[in-house]
Design an enzyme around this catalytic site. Structure first.
Site, PDB file in Angstrom:
ATOM      1  N   ASN A   9      14.592  30.876 -23.523  1.00  0.00           N
ATOM      2  CA  ASN A   9      13.316  31.517 -23.206  1.00  0.00           C
ATOM      3  C   ASN A   9      12.858  32.244 -24.466  1.00  0.00           C
ATOM      4  O   ASN A   9      13.377  33.305 -24.786  1.00  0.00           O
ATOM      5  CB  ASN A   9      13.521  32.504 -22.043  1.00  0.00           C
ATOM      6  CG  ASN A   9      12.292  33.346 -21.774  1.00  0.00           C
ATOM      7  OD1 ASN A   9      11.209  33.052 -22.265  1.00  0.00           O
ATOM      8  ND2 ASN A   9      12.465  34.406 -20.988  1.00  0.00           N
ATOM      9  N   LYS A  11      10.187  33.719 -25.033  1.00  0.00           N
ATOM     10  CA  LYS A  11       9.269  34.835 -24.746  1.00  0.00           C
ATOM     11  C   LYS A  11       8.057  34.748 -25.685  1.00  0.00           C
ATOM     12  O   LYS A  11       7.657  33.640 -26.032  1.00  0.00           O
ATOM     13  CB  LYS A  11       9.993  36.183 -24.852  1.00  0.00           C
ATOM     14  CG  LYS A  11      11.285  36.190 -24.038  1.00  0.00           C
ATOM     15  CD  LYS A  11      11.822  37.570 -23.809  1.00  0.00           C
ATOM     16  CE  LYS A  11      13.189  37.468 -23.148  1.00  0.00           C
ATOM     17  NZ  LYS A  11      13.687  38.759 -22.691  1.00  0.00           N
ATOM     18  N   HIS A  95      10.531  35.673 -13.729  1.00  0.00           N
ATOM     19  CA  HIS A  95      11.323  36.413 -14.727  1.00  0.00           C
ATOM     20  C   HIS A  95      11.096  37.912 -14.501  1.00  0.00           C
ATOM     21  O   HIS A  95       9.990  38.337 -14.146  1.00  0.00           O
ATOM     22  CB  HIS A  95      10.889  36.011 -16.140  1.00  0.00           C
ATOM     23  CG  HIS A  95      11.808  36.530 -17.200  1.00  0.00           C
ATOM     24  ND1 HIS A  95      11.761  37.836 -17.639  1.00  0.00           N
ATOM     25  CD2 HIS A  95      12.823  35.941 -17.877  1.00  0.00           C
ATOM     26  CE1 HIS A  95      12.699  38.012 -18.564  1.00  0.00           C
ATOM     27  NE2 HIS A  95      13.364  36.885 -18.728  1.00  0.00           N
ATOM     28  N   GLU A  97      10.579  40.272 -16.415  1.00  0.00           N
ATOM     29  CA  GLU A  97       9.467  40.858 -17.185  1.00  0.00           C
ATOM     30  C   GLU A  97       8.133  40.585 -16.492  1.00  0.00           C
ATOM     31  O   GLU A  97       7.229  41.422 -16.525  1.00  0.00           O
ATOM     32  CB  GLU A  97       9.490  40.318 -18.633  1.00  0.00           C
ATOM     33  CG  GLU A  97      10.658  40.920 -19.408  1.00  0.00           C
ATOM     34  CD  GLU A  97      11.150  40.102 -20.583  1.00  0.00           C
ATOM     35  OE1 GLU A  97      10.464  39.161 -21.027  1.00  0.00           O
ATOM     36  OE2 GLU A  97      12.268  40.399 -21.066  1.00  0.00           O
ATOM     37  N   GLU A 167      19.718  36.887 -13.362  1.00  0.00           N
ATOM     38  CA  GLU A 167      19.515  37.683 -14.562  1.00  0.00           C
ATOM     39  C   GLU A 167      19.520  39.165 -14.200  1.00  0.00           C
ATOM     40  O   GLU A 167      18.476  39.703 -13.799  1.00  0.00           O
ATOM     41  CB  GLU A 167      18.168  37.326 -15.206  1.00  0.00           C
ATOM     42  CG  GLU A 167      18.073  35.892 -15.668  1.00  0.00           C
ATOM     43  CD  GLU A 167      17.143  35.777 -16.867  1.00  0.00           C
ATOM     44  OE1 GLU A 167      17.606  35.314 -17.915  1.00  0.00           O
ATOM     45  OE2 GLU A 167      15.982  36.185 -16.777  1.00  0.00           O
ATOM     46  N   GLY A 173      18.155  41.549 -22.854  1.00  0.00           N
ATOM     47  CA  GLY A 173      17.694  42.112 -24.113  1.00  0.00           C
ATOM     48  C   GLY A 173      18.354  43.426 -24.491  1.00  0.00           C
ATOM     49  O   GLY A 173      17.902  44.113 -25.401  1.00  0.00           O
ATOM     50  N   SER A 212      21.719  38.696 -22.261  1.00  0.00           N
ATOM     51  CA  SER A 212      22.496  38.877 -23.497  1.00  0.00           C
ATOM     52  C   SER A 212      23.626  37.856 -23.636  1.00  0.00           C
ATOM     53  O   SER A 212      24.705  38.191 -24.131  1.00  0.00           O
ATOM     54  CB  SER A 212      23.025  40.311 -23.591  1.00  0.00           C
ATOM     55  OG  SER A 212      21.941  41.233 -23.570  1.00  0.00           O
TER      56      SER A 212
HETATM   57  C1  PEP Z   1      15.850  36.438 -20.801  1.00  0.00           C
HETATM   58  O1  PEP Z   1      14.832  36.802 -21.331  1.00  0.00           O
HETATM   59  O2  PEP Z   1      15.774  35.709 -19.807  1.00  0.00           O
HETATM   60  C2  PEP Z   1      17.125  36.869 -21.359  1.00  0.00           C
HETATM   61  C3  PEP Z   1      18.214  36.605 -20.706  1.00  0.00           C
HETATM   62  O3  PEP Z   1      17.079  37.533 -22.552  1.00  0.00           O
HETATM   63  P1  PEP Z   1      18.354  37.957 -23.471  1.00  0.00           P
HETATM   64  O4  PEP Z   1      19.215  36.734 -23.618  1.00  0.00           O
HETATM   65  O5  PEP Z   1      17.746  38.370 -24.774  1.00  0.00           O
HETATM   66  O6  PEP Z   1      19.064  39.051 -22.768  1.00  0.00           O
END
Ligand code: PEP
Length: 253
Positions: A9, A11, A95, A97, A167, A173, A212
């Site tokens: 992803n 973003k 997601h 976000e 997630e 992040g 992460s």
């Molecule tokens: C994500 O944005 O779905 C995500 C898991 O980000 P990160 O790997 O940076 O934690």
């Protein structure tokens, strides 16, 4: 037998020039072997060019969100049919976000999930709890509400052509990864929720972990019985970092 899906992803990152380099690096370094697929999810303006650049390679392309409407006066939105028109195979829906920053409700996410499927796009449904919710002991009920909204709207059968991503919001992040055991507990719970309605759908649906994930922790997470891949943010922006996770998946098969 479920395959691994390693999904990036991006973003709101990238540029035409940077994407060409990133995609070239990924395509050149796809691990040999079978039992896994790779997916990249660039921002909307780059979808068509990334589809073009990945043609003939095993790397698939998806979008990061989609409208629940099929056309009309929805300024700034992108319809599911437009994603299939430019060659997308997947779209991320719900997601955290999108839920937190743009107020997407579970009902709206369910509508996006269904609209994507109507257009022949595989939705990747994101679910996950905040740190406060985990600390309050409500992780499972949060997941049940997010998953349940889609099961109620689309029916369990819809998960024959969908992917789920667990997630934990506190791990996205932040560099704070869920331990393999913490992730496995929730993945097992998600699969059990589906199995209560349809054992075969539950056994076959891919459930990705996101939060992460990186080369150093991927093998431990992917070794868990109910973890079928990763949804990766930060570590999907450099070909070597993304490929290290793909290598971990290839090594487990
Ligand atoms: C994500 O944005 O779905 C995500 C898991 O980000 P990160 O790997 O940076 O934690």
């Amino acid at each position: 037998m479920r395959e691994f899906l390693i999904a990036g992803n991006w973003k709101m990152n990238g540029s035409s020039a940077a994407n060409v380099e990133l995609v070239a690096g990924i395509v050149a370094g796809v691990p040999t072997g079978s039992g896994f697929s790779l997916l990249v999810c660039p921002p909307f303006p780059y979808l068509a060019s990334v589809v073009e650049q990945t043609k003939g390679s095993p790397v698939k392309v998806g979008a990061q969100t989609v409208s629940e409407h099929d056309k009309g006066a929805f300024t700034g939105e992108v319809a599911p049919g437009m994603l299939s028109d430019v060659g997308c195979d997947y779209v991320i829906v719900g997601h955290s976000e999108r839920r937190a920053l743009y107020g997407e409700t579970s009902e709206q996410v369910a509508a996006k999930f269904q609209a994507a499927q109507v257009a022949g796009i595989t939705p990747i449904l994101c679910v996950g709890e905040t740190l406060e919710e985990r600390e309050a002991g409500t992780t499972e009920s949060v997941i049940d509400e997010q998953l349940g909204a889609v099961m109620d709207a689309a029916g369990v059968g819809a998960f024959a052509a969908a992917v789920i991503a667990y997630e934990p919001v506190w791990a996205i992040g932040t560099g704070m990864t869920a331990t393999p055991e913490q992730a496995q507990d929730v993945h097992r719970h998600i699969r059990a929720q589906l199995a209560a309605q349809d054992g075969s759908i539950a056994a076959n649906v891919q459930i990705l972990y996101g939060g992460s994930m990186k080369g150093e922790n991927a093998a431990g997470l992917l070794a868990q019985p109910d973890i079928d891949g990763g949804l990766i943010g930060g570590a999907s922006l450099k070909a070597d970092d993304f490929l290290a996770i793909a290598q971990a998946a290839a090594g487990i098969q």
